[in-house]
Design a protein around this motif. Structure first.
Motif, PDB file in Angstrom:
ATOM      1  N   ARG A 174       0.829  -1.197   0.000  1.00 43.35           N
ATOM      2  CA  ARG A 174       0.000   0.000   0.000  1.00 43.35           C
ATOM      3  C   ARG A 174       0.867   1.252   0.000  1.00 43.35           C
ATOM      4  N   ALA A 175       1.936   1.234   0.782  1.00 41.62           N
ATOM      5  CA  ALA A 175       2.836   2.393   0.844  1.00 41.62           C
ATOM      6  C   ALA A 175       3.507   2.637  -0.508  1.00 41.62           C
ATOM      7  N   LYS A 176       3.956   1.559  -1.156  1.00 40.89           N
ATOM      8  CA  LYS A 176       4.601   1.709  -2.461  1.00 40.89           C
ATOM      9  C   LYS A 176       3.603   2.198  -3.513  1.00 40.89           C
ATOM     10  N   ALA A 177       2.367   1.749  -3.418  1.00 43.70           N
ATOM     11  CA  ALA A 177       1.343   2.203  -4.361  1.00 43.70           C
ATOM     12  C   ALA A 177       1.054   3.693  -4.160  1.00 43.70           C
ATOM     13  N   ARG A 178       1.036   4.148  -2.914  1.00 42.33           N
ATOM     14  CA  ARG A 178       0.831   5.575  -2.643  1.00 42.33           C
ATOM     15  C   ARG A 178       1.925   6.411  -3.295  1.00 42.33           C
ATOM     16  N   ARG A 196      -7.401   4.278  -4.510  1.00 47.01           N
ATOM     17  CA  ARG A 196      -7.226   4.814  -5.851  1.00 47.01           C
ATOM     18  C   ARG A 196      -5.938   4.293  -6.487  1.00 47.01           C
ATOM     19  N   ALA A 197      -4.858   4.293  -5.725  1.00 44.76           N
ATOM     20  CA  ALA A 197      -3.571   3.861  -6.269  1.00 44.76           C
ATOM     21  C   ALA A 197      -3.590   2.382  -6.635  1.00 44.76           C
ATOM     22  N   LEU A 198      -4.148   1.554  -5.776  1.00 46.83           N
ATOM     23  CA  LEU A 198      -4.140   0.116  -6.043  1.00 46.83           C
ATOM     24  C   LEU A 198      -5.028  -0.258  -7.214  1.00 46.83           C
ATOM     25  N   ALA A 214      -0.754 -10.438  -7.756  1.00 47.98           N
ATOM     26  CA  ALA A 214      -1.513 -11.034  -6.654  1.00 47.98           C
ATOM     27  C   ALA A 214      -1.331 -10.228  -5.361  1.00 47.98           C
ATOM     28  N   LYS A 215      -0.140  -9.676  -5.162  1.00 44.84           N
ATOM     29  CA  LYS A 215       0.117  -8.871  -3.959  1.00 44.84           C
ATOM     30  C   LYS A 215      -0.723  -7.606  -3.942  1.00 44.84           C
ATOM     31  N   VAL A 216      -1.037  -7.080  -5.112  1.00 47.54           N
ATOM     32  CA  VAL A 216      -1.897  -5.897  -5.187  1.00 47.54           C
ATOM     33  C   VAL A 216      -3.307  -6.248  -4.724  1.00 47.54           C
ATOM     34  N   TYR A 217      -3.825  -7.392  -5.153  1.00 48.05           N
ATOM     35  CA  TYR A 217      -5.143  -7.823  -4.714  1.00 48.05           C
ATOM     36  C   TYR A 217      -5.175  -8.048  -3.197  1.00 48.05           C
ATOM     37  N   ARG A 218      -4.131  -8.661  -2.671  1.00 50.26           N
ATOM     38  CA  ARG A 218      -4.112  -8.913  -1.225  1.00 50.26           C
ATOM     39  C   ARG A 218      -4.025  -7.608  -0.441  1.00 50.26           C
ATOM     40  N   ALA A 219      -3.282  -6.639  -0.950  1.00 50.19           N
ATOM     41  CA  ALA A 219      -3.217  -5.335  -0.294  1.00 50.19           C
ATOM     42  C   ALA A 219      -4.565  -4.633  -0.359  1.00 50.19           C
TER      43      ALA A 219
END
Length: 303
Positions: A174-178, A196-198, A214-219
């Motif tokens: 989540r932090a990296k997506a931000r 929004r970012a994810l 897959a890590k994006v979905y889990r986040a």
């Protein structure tokens, strides 16, 4: 009574939004999601409308057959309510999706190749509200879109590298997506920014490493208030609609997932207040659906 109905009843005395306010708000939403300045009123950026999938890249002809009987260019004639089945929290669905994505194949491209995208959009606020089908090409490797040269917009190559770099910890994802899709609206909460970012990452995953995606979905599954409904997309297909619970009384913005591949399938904006003079409560004001995506060798080439 579901939670959304309760919110609407609670806000029943709130004034209905004027058309100009709705247009301005939708323009801001789409500009932020697309990550670039827009010039066409309320037209969703094609890079937000379509994302790459292994199933589509290897079976474009199959998808074309599936939508062929649903009207011109695979689109339904105009936006409407369709069907809408509220399913509640999206947490379990997103974790199931992550498992399926992680077990699937990678989608890769190389420098010099292009991403082909075909999509359909219906926009009842537009001068031409009938379904509009478009075909677009994007360079997989575009240095002008990398290294922050285009703000928080990114080339498919840069987004592929982002997915490959993701850690296992959902909080760190989540932090990296931000940071990847940074905030430009000071009123946006951290939860709204992360959501929004994810979903922007999901929508732009034209080429991807399955473990990273897959890590994006889990986040996304760890963000509070993410809900899901079963709906119909602009091509007449069933889809899962993700949205973030909000007290907004004007519209609900949904990101669509394909129920077979679990991958990004489109976007919808749904009227919530029922007090607009031009469309009613539950009407789909803007709807986009991905019809095909493929990696091709040249701009203008079709799969």
């Amino acid at each position: 009574m579901d939670e959304m109905t309760a919110v609407r009843d609670l806000r029943a005395e709130a004034p209905a939004a004027e058309r100009a306010d709705l247009v301005a708000g939708r323009e801001l939403l789409l500009r932020e999601a697309a990550g670039r300045t827009r010039t066409r009123r309320l037209r969703s950026d094609w890079r937000l409308v379509a994302a790459g999938t292994a199933a589509v890249i290897t079976a474009v002809a199959v998808i074309g057959t599936q939508v062929a009987d649903r009207g011109p260019e695979g689109a339904q004639p105009g936006a409407g309510t369709g069907y809408n089945l509220e399913l509640g929290s999206a947490k379990d669905l997103l974790n199931d999706a992550a498992d399926a994505i992680a077990a699937g194949p990678a989608v890769t491209a190389r420098d010099g190749q292009w991403i082909y995208v075909k999509s359909v959009e219906t926009n009842v606020t537009d001068d031409e509200p009938d379904p509009q089908t478009s075909e677009d090409w994007m360079a997989y490797a575009d240095p002008k879109m990398e290294g922050r040269r285009a703000g928080d917009d990114h080339s498919p190559r840069e987004e592929y590298a982002f997915l490959k770099s993701l850690p296992d910890d959902p909080a760190k994802v989540r932090a990296k997506a931000r940071a990847f899709f940074y905030a430009t609206d000071p009123s946006e909460t951290r939860t709204q920014h992360e959501y929004r970012a994810l979903v922007a990452v999901l929508s732009r995953a034209y080429a991807y490493d399955p473990a990273g995606l897959a890590k994006v979905y889990r986040a996304l599954a760890t963000i509070p208030g993410v809900q899901v409904a079963e709906v119909q997309d602009d091509a007449g297909r069933s889809a899962y609609a993700l949205y973030l619970k909000s007290v907004s009384n004007t519209s609900r913005d949904e990101v669509l997932l394909d129920p077979d591949t679990w991958l990004y399938a489109g976007y919808r904006s749904v009227e919530r207040s029922g007090r607009n003079e031009e469309w009613g409560k539950g009407d789909v004001v803007i709807s986009t659906a991905r019809l095909a995506v493929a990696v091709v060798d040249r701009k203008g080439e079709k799969p």
